[in-house]
Scaffold this active site. Structure first.
Site, PDB file in Angstrom:
ATOM      1  N   TRP A 279      58.756  -9.466  80.797  1.00 24.84           N
ATOM      2  CA  TRP A 279      59.459  -9.743  82.054  1.00 24.84           C
ATOM      3  C   TRP A 279      60.931 -10.026  81.806  1.00 24.84           C
ATOM      4  O   TRP A 279      61.797  -9.577  82.566  1.00 24.84           O
ATOM      5  CB  TRP A 279      58.780 -10.884  82.820  1.00 24.84           C
TER       6      TRP A 279
ATOM      7  N   ASP B 188      63.025 -17.438  85.912  1.00 26.93           N
ATOM      8  CA  ASP B 188      61.849 -16.771  86.473  1.00 26.93           C
ATOM      9  C   ASP B 188      60.651 -17.659  86.185  1.00 26.93           C
ATOM     10  O   ASP B 188      60.215 -17.783  85.051  1.00 26.93           O
ATOM     11  CB  ASP B 188      61.702 -15.392  85.806  1.00 26.93           C
TER      12      ASP B 188
ATOM     13  N   LYS C 134      51.044 -15.417  91.449  1.00 30.39           N
ATOM     14  CA  LYS C 134      50.561 -15.987  90.190  1.00 30.39           C
ATOM     15  C   LYS C 134      50.026 -17.413  90.376  1.00 30.39           C
ATOM     16  O   LYS C 134      49.169 -17.836  89.652  1.00 30.39           O
ATOM     17  CB  LYS C 134      51.652 -15.996  89.123  1.00 30.39           C
TER      18      LYS C 134
HETATM   19  C1  LIG Z   1      54.159 -10.958  87.286  1.00 29.80           C
HETATM   20  C2  LIG Z   1      55.492 -11.392  86.837  1.00 29.80           C
HETATM   21  C3  LIG Z   1      56.665 -10.749  87.280  1.00 29.80           C
HETATM   22  C4  LIG Z   1      56.638  -9.545  88.195  1.00 29.80           C
HETATM   23  O1  LIG Z   1      56.328  -9.939  89.463  1.00 29.80           O
HETATM   24  P1  LIG Z   1      56.255  -8.872  90.665  1.00 29.80           P
HETATM   25  O2  LIG Z   1      56.106  -9.784  91.831  1.00 29.80           O
HETATM   26  O3  LIG Z   1      55.090  -8.002  90.393  1.00 29.80           O
HETATM   27  O4  LIG Z   1      57.526  -8.112  90.681  1.00 29.80           O
HETATM   28  C5  LIG Z   1      57.873 -11.239  86.849  1.00 29.80           C
HETATM   29  N1  LIG Z   1      57.953 -12.287  86.014  1.00 29.80           N
HETATM   30  C6  LIG Z   1      56.855 -12.930  85.558  1.00 29.80           C
HETATM   31  C7  LIG Z   1      57.005 -14.097  84.641  1.00 29.80           C
HETATM   32  C8  LIG Z   1      55.593 -12.498  85.959  1.00 29.80           C
HETATM   33  O5  LIG Z   1      54.493 -13.124  85.511  1.00 29.80           O
END
Ligand SMILES: *Cc1c(COP(=O)(O)O)cnc(C)c1O
Length: 354
Positions: A100, A167, A191
């Site tokens: 990511w 993030d 998540k």
């Molecule tokens: C799943 C994830 C993403 C991507 O998320 P999307 O909503 O599918 O774009 C980005 N960063 C992390 C840490 C993730 O676990």
């Protein structure tokens, strides 16, 4: 039979939330209307949006502190570019801890120079780099708090005078942190917070408006702040279910209560990974994530037997990501300690069988 769901995302949510969310599809708050058919401008939905934004700030301890919470669309992947669009004038510093982060770096490079301050790519991202410095002339520093795929988590965030962008898709609301250290936090809902379709953005207002480029309306955080996260039609249902989950977190005792249970679950599974000679952990011990435990069989020939054991026990989503292989137990807030015990029992049962 209800499964023990270890899926990495979209993932488990509280059963109570599923119940209330399904009822709202048939009749939302005794209005005679479904949540799916009401206007996003109706007072009923406006108050859902306001409660969701307010609960997010409250749970993070950021209420009345110049932060704004937004529920946007396009996933965390859109935040990879939106963060840079809004903040990157010349140079940004990124910590590369996995898939990511790598994707975030790729997008940021479209807007300016990106300095990768450190990377754990040399060991297939199985650890968090500790010693690095953020250049003085960086516009901001970006990191990924929890690496969903590799099962590592940043325990201590670097202190920097630069705006801190993070993030937190896979560990938001899972542990207590001083969230006021951060200037921009984003997290895809799917998540740990809600269904796919919305992304929480928490932004400190004073970092905005500093880049010279023109930013398209939809990409501009200020647009969304100015319209209370209702510039265009928001993901009504995803925001509603996220709001229910945030209520649930608060009712359970807030982030502290989540963290206590998450630590218990993590201790239980990691203790078994370390004890059981048939398994080995993937991530470096000091960087292990309580959210996503990654582990492999020491002897791959036991794969079929082990897979049958956990599938028969009603476990779902234990397969590892293709870039790590083996297994990944994603143990988000709504997963019970009992579910983790079921996986541990399967690991011990494999040992007895062999
Ligand atoms: C799943 C994830 C993403 C991507 O998320 P999307 O909503 O599918 O774009 C980005 N960063 C992390 C840490 C993730 O676990």
């Amino acid at each position: 039979m209800k499964k023990h769901n270890f899926s990495a995302g979209p993932c488990i949510l509280p059963q109570e939330v599923f119940q209330e969310a399904s009822q709202a599809i048939l009749d939302f708050n005794d209005s005679g209307l479904s949540i799916l058919e009401i206007s996003h401008r109706s007072p009923a939905f406006v108050s859902v949006m306001e409660e969701a934004r307010s609960l997010a700030l409250e749970l993070l301890g950021l209420k009345n502190k110049d932060y704004k919470a937004l529920f946007l669309q396009g996933g965390a992947s859109t935040q990879f570019l939106m963060a840079a669009y809004n903040l990157l004038e010349k140079k940004a510093a990124y910590l590369n801890t996995g898939t990511w982060s790598t994707k975030a770096i790729k997008e940021a490079k479209l807007f300016g120079e990106v300095v990768e301050v450190a990377s754990s790519k040399d060991k297939n991202f199985n650890y968090i780099p500790k010693f690095f410095s953020v250049p003085d002339d960086a516009d901001y520093f970006h990191c990924t708090s929890n690496n969903t795929i590799f099962g590592t988590q940043i325990k201590e965030f670097p202190s920097t005078s630069k705006p801190l962008v993070c993030d937190m898709s896979s560990d938001i609301f899972s542990r207590e942190l001083d969230f006021s250290k951060f200037d921009l936090i984003y997290a895809g809902a799917q998540k740990n917070m809600g269904p796919a379709g919305t992304t929480l953005v928490v932004v400190k207002e004073d970092i905005l408006g500093k880049v010279s480029r023109e930013i398209p309306s939809m990409m501009n955080y200020s647009t969304h702040i100015g319209k209370d996260s209702m510039f265009n039609t928001p993901a009504v249902y995803a925001v509603y279910v996220s709001m229910l989950t945030l209520r649930w977190i608060k009712a359970k005792g807030g982030i502290k209560a989540m963290e206590d249970l998450n630590n218990k679950k993590a201790e239980l599974i990691y203790a078994e990974i370390d004890r059981n000679p048939l398994f080995r952990g993937f991530a470096a011990k000091e960087d292990r994530s309580p959210m996503n435990a990654t582990f492999n069989l020491t002897d791959e020939s036991h794969k079929e037997t082990f897979d049958k054991l956990w599938k028969d026990a009603g476990v779902n989503g234990l397969n590892g990501h293709r870039s790590v292989g083996g297994y990944r137990a994603s143990m988000y807030n709504a997963l019970s300690l009992e579910s983790v015990q079921v996986v541990v029992d399967c690991m011990q049962e494999l040992e007895r069988k062999i």
